[in-house]
Motif scaffolding. Structure first.
Motif, PDB file in Angstrom:
ATOM      1  N   GLY A 157      30.557  46.417  41.162  1.00  0.00           N
ATOM      2  CA  GLY A 157      31.366  46.446  40.269  1.00  0.00           C
ATOM      3  C   GLY A 157      32.983  46.395  40.730  1.00  0.00           C
ATOM      4  N   ARG A 158      33.014  47.359  41.797  1.00  0.00           N
ATOM      5  CA  ARG A 158      34.471  47.409  42.488  1.00  0.00           C
ATOM      6  C   ARG A 158      34.800  46.192  43.160  1.00  0.00           C
ATOM      7  NH1 ARG A 158      36.485  47.554  47.181  1.00  0.00           N
ATOM      8  NH2 ARG A 158      34.457  47.393  48.291  1.00  0.00           N
ATOM      9  N   LYS A 159      33.964  45.306  43.739  1.00  0.00           N
ATOM     10  CA  LYS A 159      34.180  44.161  44.241  1.00  0.00           C
ATOM     11  C   LYS A 159      34.543  43.016  42.944  1.00  0.00           C
ATOM     12  CE  LYS A 159      31.282  44.422  48.088  1.00  0.00           C
ATOM     13  NZ  LYS A 159      32.366  43.866  49.404  1.00  0.00           N
ATOM     14  N   ILE A 160      34.004  43.031  41.998  1.00  0.00           N
ATOM     15  CA  ILE A 160      34.278  42.266  40.899  1.00  0.00           C
ATOM     16  C   ILE A 160      35.682  42.444  40.193  1.00  0.00           C
ATOM     17  CG2 ILE A 160      33.568  41.414  38.294  1.00  0.00           C
ATOM     18  CD1 ILE A 160      30.740  41.842  39.425  1.00  0.00           C
ATOM     19  N   GLN A 161      35.865  43.725  40.124  1.00  0.00           N
ATOM     20  CA  GLN A 161      37.361  44.359  39.850  1.00  0.00           C
ATOM     21  C   GLN A 161      38.138  43.735  40.463  1.00  0.00           C
ATOM     22  OE1 GLN A 161      38.016  45.765  36.427  1.00  0.00           O
ATOM     23  NE2 GLN A 161      39.983  44.755  36.999  1.00  0.00           N
ATOM     24  N   GLU A 162      38.179  43.887  41.799  1.00  0.00           N
ATOM     25  CA  GLU A 162      39.064  43.408  42.885  1.00  0.00           C
ATOM     26  C   GLU A 162      39.221  41.820  42.519  1.00  0.00           C
ATOM     27  OE1 GLU A 162      38.595  46.345  46.622  1.00  0.00           O
ATOM     28  OE2 GLU A 162      37.676  44.380  46.566  1.00  0.00           O
ATOM     29  N   THR A 163      38.234  41.267  42.351  1.00  0.00           N
ATOM     30  CA  THR A 163      38.297  39.628  42.120  1.00  0.00           C
ATOM     31  C   THR A 163      39.265  39.421  41.048  1.00  0.00           C
ATOM     32  OG1 THR A 163      36.349  39.370  43.028  1.00  0.00           O
ATOM     33  CG2 THR A 163      37.097  37.531  41.914  1.00  0.00           C
ATOM     34  N   ILE A 164      39.123  40.229  39.886  1.00  0.00           N
ATOM     35  CA  ILE A 164      39.862  39.915  38.457  1.00  0.00           C
ATOM     36  C   ILE A 164      41.185  40.152  38.986  1.00  0.00           C
ATOM     37  CG2 ILE A 164      40.099  40.754  36.093  1.00  0.00           C
ATOM     38  CD1 ILE A 164      37.118  41.052  36.031  1.00  0.00           C
ATOM     39  N   ASP A 165      41.510  41.276  39.685  1.00  0.00           N
ATOM     40  CA  ASP A 165      42.747  41.659  39.721  1.00  0.00           C
ATOM     41  C   ASP A 165      43.513  40.475  40.828  1.00  0.00           C
ATOM     42  OD1 ASP A 165      42.546  43.979  38.411  1.00  0.00           O
ATOM     43  OD2 ASP A 165      42.040  45.108  40.115  1.00  0.00           O
TER      44      ASP A 165
ATOM     45  N   GLY B 215      43.260  37.433  40.361  1.00  0.00           N
ATOM     46  CA  GLY B 215      43.381  36.375  39.369  1.00  0.00           C
ATOM     47  C   GLY B 215      41.856  35.442  39.579  1.00  0.00           C
ATOM     48  N   GLY B 216      40.916  35.993  39.916  1.00  0.00           N
ATOM     49  CA  GLY B 216      39.446  35.404  40.082  1.00  0.00           C
ATOM     50  C   GLY B 216      38.865  35.338  38.800  1.00  0.00           C
ATOM     51  N   THR B 217      37.975  34.194  38.523  1.00  0.00           N
ATOM     52  CA  THR B 217      37.229  33.758  37.594  1.00  0.00           C
ATOM     53  C   THR B 217      35.888  33.832  37.501  1.00  0.00           C
ATOM     54  OG1 THR B 217      37.504  31.557  37.696  1.00  0.00           O
ATOM     55  CG2 THR B 217      39.518  32.621  36.467  1.00  0.00           C
ATOM     56  N   GLY B 218      35.162  34.030  38.652  1.00  0.00           N
ATOM     57  CA  GLY B 218      33.714  33.993  38.897  1.00  0.00           C
ATOM     58  C   GLY B 218      33.523  34.649  40.156  1.00  0.00           C
ATOM     59  N   ILE B 219      32.251  34.947  40.220  1.00  0.00           N
ATOM     60  CA  ILE B 219      31.510  35.655  41.299  1.00  0.00           C
ATOM     61  C   ILE B 219      30.164  34.603  41.691  1.00  0.00           C
ATOM     62  CG2 ILE B 219      29.753  37.607  41.759  1.00  0.00           C
ATOM     63  CD1 ILE B 219      32.777  38.408  41.686  1.00  0.00           C
ATOM     64  N   LEU B 220      29.934  34.382  42.989  1.00  0.00           N
ATOM     65  CA  LEU B 220      28.984  33.776  43.287  1.00  0.00           C
ATOM     66  C   LEU B 220      28.088  35.011  44.086  1.00  0.00           C
ATOM     67  CD1 LEU B 220      28.874  30.300  45.785  1.00  0.00           C
ATOM     68  CD2 LEU B 220      27.303  32.572  46.181  1.00  0.00           C
ATOM     69  N   LEU B 221      27.146  35.278  43.743  1.00  0.00           N
ATOM     70  CA  LEU B 221      26.110  36.451  43.929  1.00  0.00           C
ATOM     71  C   LEU B 221      24.946  35.988  44.489  1.00  0.00           C
ATOM     72  CD1 LEU B 221      25.949  39.611  43.791  1.00  0.00           C
ATOM     73  CD2 LEU B 221      24.579  39.093  41.641  1.00  0.00           C
TER      74      LEU B 221
ATOM     75  N   ALA C 159      38.379  32.411  28.268  1.00  0.00           N
ATOM     76  CA  ALA C 159      39.272  33.414  28.421  1.00  0.00           C
ATOM     77  C   ALA C 159      40.748  32.993  29.431  1.00  0.00           C
ATOM     78  CB  ALA C 159      38.932  34.715  28.804  1.00  0.00           C
ATOM     79  N   PRO C 160      41.684  33.399  29.110  1.00  0.00           N
ATOM     80  CA  PRO C 160      42.773  33.141  29.880  1.00  0.00           C
ATOM     81  C   PRO C 160      42.716  33.503  31.438  1.00  0.00           C
ATOM     82  CG  PRO C 160      43.865  34.193  28.041  1.00  0.00           C
ATOM     83  CD  PRO C 160      42.252  34.347  28.115  1.00  0.00           C
ATOM     84  N   ILE C 161      42.977  32.555  32.482  1.00  0.00           N
ATOM     85  CA  ILE C 161      42.629  32.942  33.939  1.00  0.00           C
ATOM     86  C   ILE C 161      43.768  34.007  34.127  1.00  0.00           C
ATOM     87  CG2 ILE C 161      43.444  32.306  36.270  1.00  0.00           C
ATOM     88  CD1 ILE C 161      42.547  29.499  35.415  1.00  0.00           C
ATOM     89  N   PRO C 162      42.975  35.086  34.581  1.00  0.00           N
ATOM     90  CA  PRO C 162      43.716  36.311  34.588  1.00  0.00           C
ATOM     91  C   PRO C 162      45.013  36.043  35.743  1.00  0.00           C
ATOM     92  CG  PRO C 162      41.711  36.441  35.911  1.00  0.00           C
ATOM     93  CD  PRO C 162      41.715  35.190  35.055  1.00  0.00           C
ATOM     94  N   GLU C 163      46.169  37.005  35.399  1.00  0.00           N
ATOM     95  CA  GLU C 163      47.414  36.731  36.197  1.00  0.00           C
ATOM     96  C   GLU C 163      47.222  37.673  37.606  1.00  0.00           C
ATOM     97  OE1 GLU C 163      50.143  35.270  36.219  1.00  0.00           O
ATOM     98  OE2 GLU C 163      49.703  33.973  34.539  1.00  0.00           O
ATOM     99  N   PRO C 164      47.025  37.263  38.781  1.00  0.00           N
ATOM    100  CA  PRO C 164      47.049  38.059  40.075  1.00  0.00           C
ATOM    101  C   PRO C 164      47.873  39.336  40.075  1.00  0.00           C
ATOM    102  CG  PRO C 164      47.361  36.051  40.634  1.00  0.00           C
ATOM    103  CD  PRO C 164      47.619  35.895  39.019  1.00  0.00           C
ATOM    104  N   LYS C 165      47.226  40.448  40.293  1.00  0.00           N
ATOM    105  CA  LYS C 165      47.928  41.553  40.564  1.00  0.00           C
ATOM    106  C   LYS C 165      48.707  41.778  42.030  1.00  0.00           C
ATOM    107  CE  LYS C 165      45.779  44.084  36.875  1.00  0.00           C
ATOM    108  NZ  LYS C 165      44.865  45.214  36.499  1.00  0.00           N
ATOM    109  N   GLU C 166      49.403  42.724  42.360  1.00  0.00           N
ATOM    110  CA  GLU C 166      49.730  42.982  43.731  1.00  0.00           C
ATOM    111  C   GLU C 166      48.394  43.318  44.447  1.00  0.00           C
ATOM    112  OE1 GLU C 166      52.484  42.440  46.424  1.00  0.00           O
ATOM    113  OE2 GLU C 166      52.939  41.922  44.292  1.00  0.00           O
ATOM    114  N   PRO C 167      48.205  42.699  45.395  1.00  0.00           N
ATOM    115  CA  PRO C 167      46.897  43.115  46.287  1.00  0.00           C
ATOM    116  C   PRO C 167      47.275  44.549  46.797  1.00  0.00           C
ATOM    117  CG  PRO C 167      48.305  41.411  47.440  1.00  0.00           C
ATOM    118  CD  PRO C 167      48.908  41.432  46.061  1.00  0.00           C
ATOM    119  N   PRO C 168      46.104  45.223  47.015  1.00  0.00           N
ATOM    120  CA  PRO C 168      46.089  46.606  47.827  1.00  0.00           C
ATOM    121  C   PRO C 168      46.613  46.319  49.292  1.00  0.00           C
ATOM    122  CG  PRO C 168      43.915  45.915  47.533  1.00  0.00           C
ATOM    123  CD  PRO C 168      44.779  44.848  46.732  1.00  0.00           C
TER     124      PRO C 168
END
Length: 391
Positions: free
Chosen positions: A94-102, A104-110, A365-374
């Protein structure tokens, strides 16, 4: 260019389907630039010639434990007792997916190794967790070997296995585990037991029959012949003729570092990669999208692939562990990907896993806007820094 290869290209550009013999001739005798020009013309007939797509997603490897011992793999650990073995917790996923969304990511290859101790319920629970917690992320997960293993352990029909995974949240299946779809090659590199060609086909054909999309991949440069490469093309084209369920064709080259094949096969470099990419675009006349590989060949060859039939450059690779373990250490940010495409003379366009051809929330859903990376984005988990491209 010989008269024979010139005549083959003329027929192909006149919309005559390439035979296997024609494809082998082009691989063996065709001139690189002529092959690229023909492949590029076909690419432009199938897609907007001014646009190149890419995706922001993440490869999450939920475990590195694997019962198989493929000679080309540097990622797996033989059992759960190995000091570097792991299974990610759902919280970590879940942490990795949230980072992906933050980002601007839209998918997970698991994907993972084929872990014999994980019950079927583990996959159902994992998929339900992802789909309920992150409904806008597309779950592109598992591979033919993983699905085939679940079929064997549950003793259920393939259709039932995939349907249950779909009902739990699986949305599409990557093409991983294909390598070369010719069983004498698979036997030599120890991937035949993992999933024979007919079983790889069965997984994808069954998924297509259930309305799911998948990708078709090829890892080449493991000592196969041109004829064996083209046999792989044939298997994929025949299935696409039958089902139309593949979204894209994704070929890449074997990377040998830390594998049992290191120094024992003639790997494919940039010239061989571009030639094979171009011929595959010509042969696979029923595919709209062909992905160029910058992960194994580097950004410059990836950029060049856009003149050899590719209309897409895949993922920026927020995280990737399998090819990395074998020595492919290329990385990319979204601005770098857009600049790479722009510098090649194309307009970059961010896409989603199914090329935006899906009404579900993950695609609508709209493609998420990238947040400032950590300050220090964890590209790879520490235990893994010691392989597969976005498929």
């Amino acid at each position: 260019m010989s008269f024979q290869t010139e005549e083959i290209l003329e027929r192909t550009l006149s919309c005559e389907r390439l035979s296997g013999e024609d494809a082998v001739t082009l691989l063996r005798e065709g001139r690189l630039l002529e092959l690229g020009a023909a492949a590029n013309e076909v690419r432009n007939r199938r897609n907007d010639g001014d646009v190149v797509t890419y995706i922001v997603d993440r490869n999450i490897n939920y475990t590195n434990v694997c019962v198989y011992r493929c000679k080309f793999c540097a990622f797996y650990r033989p059992d759960s007792k190995h000091p570097e073995a792991y299974v990610l917790s759902f919280d970590e996923i879940g942490r990795k997916i949230q980072e992906t969304i933050d980002l601007g990511g839209t998918g997970i290859l698991l994907q993972g190794g084929v872990h014999a101790d994980l019950p079927f319920s583990f996959y159902e629970d994992m998929f339900r967790f992802i789909r309920t917690t992150f409904p806008t992320i597309h779950l592109h997960a598992l591979s033919a070997p993983e699905v085939y293993f679940l079929k064997k352990t549950t003793k259920r029909p393939m259709r039932d296995v995939i349907a249950r995974l779909r009902d739990a949240g699986l949305q599409s299946i990557p093409g991983g585990g294909a390598e070369i779809l010719e069983d004498s090659v698979r036997r030599r590199v120890w991937s035949l037991t993992k999933v024979p060609t007919e079983k790889w086909v069965d997984v994808h054909e069954t998924a297509h029959g259930l309305g799911m999309r998948t990708t078709a991949t090829m890892m080449f440069g493991i000592g196969e012949t041109y004829e064996q490469r083209v046999e792989h093309f044939r298997v994929v084209r025949d299935l696409q003729d039958s089902t139309g369920g593949f979204t894209a064709w994704i070929p890449w080259t074997f990377v040998e570092e830390n594998t049992a094949l290191d120094g024992k096969v003639e790997t494919a470099g940039g010239f061989e990669y571009l030639k094979t990419l171009a011929v595959s675009r010509l042969y696979l006349d029923n595919f709209s999208h062909v992905q160029g590989s910058w992960v194994t060949q580097g950004p410059k060859i990836g950029q060049t692939s856009l003149a050899f039939g590719a209309d897409d450059l895949g993922s920026i690779m927020i995280e990737e562990n399998v090819v990395y373990a074998a020595g492919a250490r290329n990385r990319m940010t979204q601005p770098e990907m857009r600049r790479l495409i722009t510098d090649a003379g194309y307009q970059p366009s961010q896409r989603r896993t199914l090329y935006d051809n899906c009404p579900d929330p993950c695609c609508a859903a709209p493609i998420p806007e990238p947040k400032e990376p950590p300050a220090s984005l964890p590209i790879l988990s520490g235990a893994l820094e010691t392989e597969v491209a976005s498929a």
